[in-house]
Design a protein around this motif. Structure first.
Motif, PDB file in Angstrom:
ATOM      1  N   ILE A   1       0.859  -1.191   0.000  1.00 16.65           N
ATOM      2  CA  ILE A   1       0.000   0.000   0.000  1.00 16.65           C
ATOM      3  C   ILE A   1       0.887   1.230   0.000  1.00 16.65           C
ATOM      4  O   ILE A   1       1.973   1.231   0.582  1.00 16.65           O
ATOM      5  N   SER A   2       0.429   2.264  -0.657  1.00 20.92           N
ATOM      6  CA  SER A   2       1.170   3.519  -0.635  1.00 20.92           C
ATOM      7  C   SER A   2       0.292   4.605  -0.048  1.00 20.92           C
ATOM      8  O   SER A   2      -0.902   4.652  -0.312  1.00 20.92           O
ATOM      9  N   ALA A   3       0.882   5.442   0.751  1.00 21.41           N
ATOM     10  CA  ALA A   3       0.127   6.512   1.399  1.00 21.41           C
ATOM     11  C   ALA A   3       1.090   7.618   1.798  1.00 21.41           C
ATOM     12  O   ALA A   3       2.297   7.383   1.901  1.00 21.41           O
ATOM     13  N   PRO A   4       0.566   8.820   1.985  1.00 18.73           N
ATOM     14  CA  PRO A   4       1.433   9.897   2.484  1.00 18.73           C
ATOM     15  C   PRO A   4       1.768   9.668   3.948  1.00 18.73           C
ATOM     16  O   PRO A   4       1.305   8.710   4.561  1.00 18.73           O
ATOM     17  N   SER A   5       2.538  10.548   4.479  1.00 13.89           N
ATOM     18  CA  SER A   5       2.986  10.464   5.870  1.00 13.89           C
ATOM     19  C   SER A   5       1.825  10.195   6.825  1.00 13.89           C
ATOM     20  O   SER A   5       0.711  10.673   6.631  1.00 13.89           O
ATOM     21  N   SER A   6       2.105   9.430   7.855  1.00 22.29           N
ATOM     22  CA  SER A   6       1.040   9.102   8.800  1.00 22.29           C
ATOM     23  C   SER A   6       0.714  10.273   9.717  1.00 22.29           C
ATOM     24  O   SER A   6      -0.197  10.207  10.527  1.00 22.29           O
ATOM     25  N   ASP A   7       1.469  11.376   9.587  1.00 21.53           N
ATOM     26  CA  ASP A   7       1.107  12.586  10.333  1.00 21.53           C
ATOM     27  C   ASP A   7      -0.184  13.171   9.785  1.00 21.53           C
ATOM     28  O   ASP A   7      -0.952  13.804  10.496  1.00 21.53           O
ATOM     29  N   ILE A   8      -0.370  12.971   8.498  1.00 21.07           N
ATOM     30  CA  ILE A   8      -1.592  13.436   7.873  1.00 21.07           C
ATOM     31  C   ILE A   8      -2.667  12.380   8.092  1.00 21.07           C
ATOM     32  O   ILE A   8      -2.418  11.185   7.920  1.00 21.07           O
ATOM     33  N   ASN A   9      -3.825  12.821   8.466  1.00 19.97           N
ATOM     34  CA  ASN A   9      -4.909  11.893   8.753  1.00 19.97           C
ATOM     35  C   ASN A   9      -5.104  10.868   7.645  1.00 19.97           C
ATOM     36  O   ASN A   9      -5.211   9.673   7.877  1.00 19.97           O
ATOM     37  N   LEU A  10      -5.153  11.419   6.449  1.00 20.38           N
ATOM     38  CA  LEU A  10      -5.319  10.599   5.269  1.00 20.38           C
ATOM     39  C   LEU A  10      -4.355   9.409   5.263  1.00 20.38           C
ATOM     40  O   LEU A  10      -4.745   8.257   5.064  1.00 20.38           O
ATOM     41  N   GLY A  11      -3.099   9.721   5.521  1.00 23.86           N
ATOM     42  CA  GLY A  11      -2.092   8.676   5.502  1.00 23.86           C
ATOM     43  C   GLY A  11      -2.285   7.675   6.633  1.00 23.86           C
ATOM     44  O   GLY A  11      -2.109   6.461   6.457  1.00 23.86           O
TER      45      GLY A  11
ATOM     46  N   THR B   1       2.305  -9.088  -4.700  1.00 25.58           N
ATOM     47  CA  THR B   1       1.626  -9.367  -5.978  1.00 25.58           C
ATOM     48  C   THR B   1       0.540  -8.347  -6.258  1.00 25.58           C
ATOM     49  O   THR B   1      -0.111  -8.407  -7.289  1.00 25.58           O
ATOM     50  N   ALA B   2       0.342  -7.448  -5.299  1.00 26.94           N
ATOM     51  CA  ALA B   2      -0.690  -6.436  -5.492  1.00 26.94           C
ATOM     52  C   ALA B   2      -0.294  -5.166  -4.755  1.00 26.94           C
ATOM     53  O   ALA B   2       0.489  -5.203  -3.803  1.00 26.94           O
ATOM     54  N   VAL B   3      -0.814  -4.043  -5.223  1.00 27.07           N
ATOM     55  CA  VAL B   3      -0.505  -2.775  -4.564  1.00 27.07           C
ATOM     56  C   VAL B   3      -1.730  -1.858  -4.613  1.00 27.07           C
ATOM     57  O   VAL B   3      -2.463  -1.824  -5.604  1.00 27.07           O
ATOM     58  N   ILE B   4      -1.936  -1.160  -3.509  1.00 24.22           N
ATOM     59  CA  ILE B   4      -3.040  -0.210  -3.406  1.00 24.22           C
ATOM     60  C   ILE B   4      -2.452   1.196  -3.376  1.00 24.22           C
ATOM     61  O   ILE B   4      -1.577   1.486  -2.560  1.00 24.22           O
ATOM     62  N   LEU B   5      -2.930   2.034  -4.270  1.00 19.53           N
ATOM     63  CA  LEU B   5      -2.391   3.394  -4.370  1.00 19.53           C
ATOM     64  C   LEU B   5      -3.384   4.395  -3.786  1.00 19.53           C
ATOM     65  O   LEU B   5      -4.595   4.256  -3.924  1.00 19.53           O
ATOM     66  N   ILE B   6      -2.840   5.431  -3.168  1.00 21.05           N
ATOM     67  CA  ILE B   6      -3.700   6.433  -2.542  1.00 21.05           C
ATOM     68  C   ILE B   6      -4.226   7.420  -3.567  1.00 21.05           C
ATOM     69  O   ILE B   6      -5.197   8.139  -3.335  1.00 21.05           O
ATOM     70  N   TYR B   7      -3.576   7.474  -4.713  1.00 27.08           N
ATOM     71  CA  TYR B   7      -3.958   8.497  -5.678  1.00 27.08           C
ATOM     72  C   TYR B   7      -3.800   7.936  -7.080  1.00 27.08           C
ATOM     73  O   TYR B   7      -2.747   7.433  -7.437  1.00 27.08           O
ATOM     74  N   GLU B   8      -4.868   8.047  -7.837  1.00 27.90           N
ATOM     75  CA  GLU B   8      -4.888   7.279  -9.072  1.00 27.90           C
ATOM     76  C   GLU B   8      -3.847   7.700 -10.093  1.00 27.90           C
ATOM     77  O   GLU B   8      -3.418   6.903 -10.915  1.00 27.90           O
ATOM     78  N   LEU B   9      -3.395   8.958 -10.037  1.00 26.18           N
ATOM     79  CA  LEU B   9      -2.385   9.368 -11.017  1.00 26.18           C
ATOM     80  C   LEU B   9      -1.046   8.682 -10.774  1.00 26.18           C
ATOM     81  O   LEU B   9      -0.209   8.586 -11.663  1.00 26.18           O
ATOM     82  N   MET B  10      -0.860   8.210  -9.564  1.00 25.05           N
ATOM     83  CA  MET B  10       0.374   7.496  -9.257  1.00 25.05           C
ATOM     84  C   MET B  10       0.527   6.269 -10.151  1.00 25.05           C
ATOM     85  O   MET B  10       1.631   5.804 -10.408  1.00 25.05           O
ATOM     86  N   ALA B  11      -0.599   5.789 -10.623  1.00 22.89           N
ATOM     87  CA  ALA B  11      -0.564   4.588 -11.463  1.00 22.89           C
ATOM     88  C   ALA B  11       0.240   4.808 -12.731  1.00 22.89           C
ATOM     89  O   ALA B  11       0.874   3.877 -13.247  1.00 22.89           O
ATOM     90  N   ILE B  12       0.251   6.047 -13.212  1.00 21.67           N
ATOM     91  CA  ILE B  12       1.020   6.327 -14.419  1.00 21.67           C
ATOM     92  C   ILE B  12       2.477   5.993 -14.192  1.00 21.67           C
ATOM     93  O   ILE B  12       3.110   5.266 -14.958  1.00 21.67           O
ATOM     94  N   GLY B  13       3.023   6.518 -13.112  1.00 24.49           N
ATOM     95  CA  GLY B  13       4.417   6.262 -12.805  1.00 24.49           C
ATOM     96  C   GLY B  13       4.678   4.802 -12.457  1.00 24.49           C
ATOM     97  O   GLY B  13       5.683   4.228 -12.855  1.00 24.49           O
ATOM     98  N   LEU B  14       3.725   4.240 -11.742  1.00 21.76           N
ATOM     99  CA  LEU B  14       3.908   2.849 -11.332  1.00 21.76           C
ATOM    100  C   LEU B  14       3.881   1.916 -12.546  1.00 21.76           C
ATOM    101  O   LEU B  14       4.741   1.037 -12.695  1.00 21.76           O
TER     102      LEU B  14
END
Lengths: 355, 355
Positions: free
Chosen positions: B196-206, B254-267
């Motif tokens: 899974i990918s996420a921003p810093s855990s300081d941010i609620n979202l992460g 074998t799988a990855v969850i992204l927090i933001y769909e544009l990241m998929a381009i780079g991935l």
DNA sequence: CATAGGATCGTAAACGTTTACGGAATGCGT
DNA sequence: ACGCATTCCGTAAACGTTTACGATCCTATG
């Protein structure tokens, strides 16, 4: 721990004054850095203000001195904008604020609702006198807002050029230059049939971009074909649709210039569905924002610029036309075309074989 | 042609009054729809105001009645935000305004400069009394802004939940649910090693996103492996970097969850460089914004929601806690988790062969 | 006819600040 | 000791509204 709760409720400068046993006038002068106040008492005042958490009521101040110390940036959250505004505004905003902060000016964004006429919205905001100066964006080909602002004498600058008569201050991305450069490059690679996508020509952006393209073609002795100008939304869907329309043409173009780099995602997708490989069978050049473009496959050739710096420039143009700051930013040139830099990718790097 | 230039300069309500030969008090009452004014004169006043282009000076009004009719939406233009804010705010803004417009409330956006502490910035804005109420966004895991707002008694709502004690009003996207759903789906397809990918855990979202993921794994009896949590920027580069780090792991997920769909381009780009095909060799699930995700190849499985409606909800929660409007929006539930809908793509539709 | 009461409007105070003006105290030169 | 300039501070007016209060006029009712 500085802001304790043991103090009487802070209502205004009056309470602060009688807490210090000083007249309210002196307190005001002390806070505003006026000269005729003892440094000793000034220190006391500032300390007390900090301790009690006093901040001048903006309404009172504005009313008295007719100024708000707030600059407004008007943006349109129209469907069209929402699709492509992206981080554009936030990045420019950073540049603006870096300058404004030096003068204790705050920037607020004024998002015009998409069901309200931008002109009426602006008129309301101006009349409310909530801002000292304005930055308008997304200028239209005929944009009454310029006349309104000029008439009301409120300092302003436009993010996007003005095509109306009168010397209005603005800064704008160099759409001409970009279109020119893109065409030159594509022609140099052997292309003669070059398509372009842009938003409606009512929007300056759409008009200027295509104009630059048209003139560049002319310069190369290539006839301008209106069928090659695709008006589409600046989004992935728009890119898909552009490709779709291009594929339907009998005399298919060999190259296409996009107004917004994310459109390339949709365009790549659609042409590949038709068995056409971008960067091999069709050349693609995109506008703006290199970083994301290089993650496309093939990497998109496009144009990069510093929107932050553009914000700085905008702020300085604006301040130069505000009496209170014009001596700090003495600008003679109030109109500026902001340059962009070509970022070569591989989406247009092949040479067309002479047919 | 309504606003001629033949009139004396419009300075304020006083000029308007003596132009009509009516007292200033009556004019004010007429304009504000107060009852004790003759309908006849009210018409005259309104007509004259329209004709002379009079609009009440906001500072004067605010000063007198202690209210501005302006709601502020605070956003952070930090580097992190700029990367992923996208059109998030502008879309939510549309929903907010659709509600506010009904009550003559204007929304302004307050962009906190990235070199200023959000707490200090908010304090300044509150003290300036430029807005009647506030919407804060990008809540942090420990966010002093909640305490500040609660203490100053200014009505507010947060876009993003509050994890501090106290029942603060907020609405937030259902990160838990999304993470849960994504894990469930991937596990159902045979995956056990899910990154899974996420921003810093300081941010609620992460923080919340990863928490939901962790609990979902637990529910399926899968051990939580911190190595599979990649903290990266929510951008194309971030996606590229995520892939890069995942490829370096000996026991590759074998799988990855992204927090933001544009990241998929780079991935996508990075894994394909390594000869790994997304949707065949690795499953990818993205968060938010279906429309653009379907233009990726293979189309990204992700989660869609109506940010506009979220804005509407936010506005109603806010108004329900403003005394002047609480009777119109009687809400008991001031905290809301906003649902998202799965949009199946092809990036995770393959079943892992049992090994 | 007297009067109560409603309808309509004018008067003036209040909101919190800034700033022009004048006064008091001080220092300095004569 | 006196005049004068300088430094510092207090007083009060002003900014443009809204609104509590009271005044006036009119109508209806007794």
């Amino acid at each position: 721990m500085a802001h304790g709760g043991k103090h009487p409720p802070m209502k205004g400068i009056r309470q602060l004054a009688e807490h210090l046993d000083i007249s309210i006038g002196t307190v005001s002068r002390a806070l505003n850095g006026k000269p005729d106040v003892n440094e000793e008492t000034r220190k006391r005042v500032l300390a007390a203000a900090e301790q009690l958490g006093y901040v001048a009521n903006q309404s009172g101040r504005s009313l008295r001195q007719g100024t708000t110390n707030v600059i407004g940036l008007m943006i349109q959250s129209s469907k069209e904008t929402v699709e492509n505004s992206d981080n554009f505004f936030l990045t420019v905003t950073g540049g603006l604020q870096s300058v404004f902060a030096r003068h204790n000016l705050d920037l607020i964004m004024l998002p015009c609702p998409n069901d309200e006429n931008p002109y009426e919205y602006l008129k309301r905001m101006v009349a409310r006198r909530i801002v000292d100066a304005l930055i308008i964006s997304e200028t239209q080909r005929i944009d009454k807002r310029f006349d309104l602002l000029a008439k009301t004498k409120i300092p302003f600058v436009a993010l996007g050029r003005s095509l109306s008569i009168g010397q209005h201050p603005w800064a704008d991305l160099d759409f001409d230059g970009v279109a020119n450069c893109a065409v030159d490059r594509l022609v140099a690679h052997g292309h003669r049939r070059i398509a372009i996508s842009a938003p409606s020509s009512d929007i300056n952006l759409g008009f200027i971009f295509v104009e630059g393209y048209r003139r560049a073609l002319e310069r190369h002795g290539i006839a301008y074909d209106p069928a090659l100008v695709i008006r589409a939304k600046s989004s992935e869907q728009g890119g898909y649709q552009v490709a779709d329309e291009l594929l339907r043409l009998e005399d298919r173009p060999t190259a296409v210039i996009l107004i917004y780099e994310l459109m390339a995602i949709g365009l790549y997708r659609r042409v590949m569905e038709a068995g056409i490989i971008p960067g091999r069978d069709i050349a693609v050049v995109g506008f703006r924002e290199a970083p994301r473009a290089k993650f496309l496959q093939p990497p998109l050739t496009c144009f990069r610029t510093s929107l932050h710096e553009l914000g700085v420039e905008l702020a300085e143009i604006l301040l130069s036309s505000m009496p209170a700051y014009s001596h700090i930013y003495p600008k003679t040139q109030r109109q500026m075309i902001w340059p962009l830099e070509l970022v070569p990718g591989e989406s247009d790097s092949f040479h067309l074989k002479a047919q």
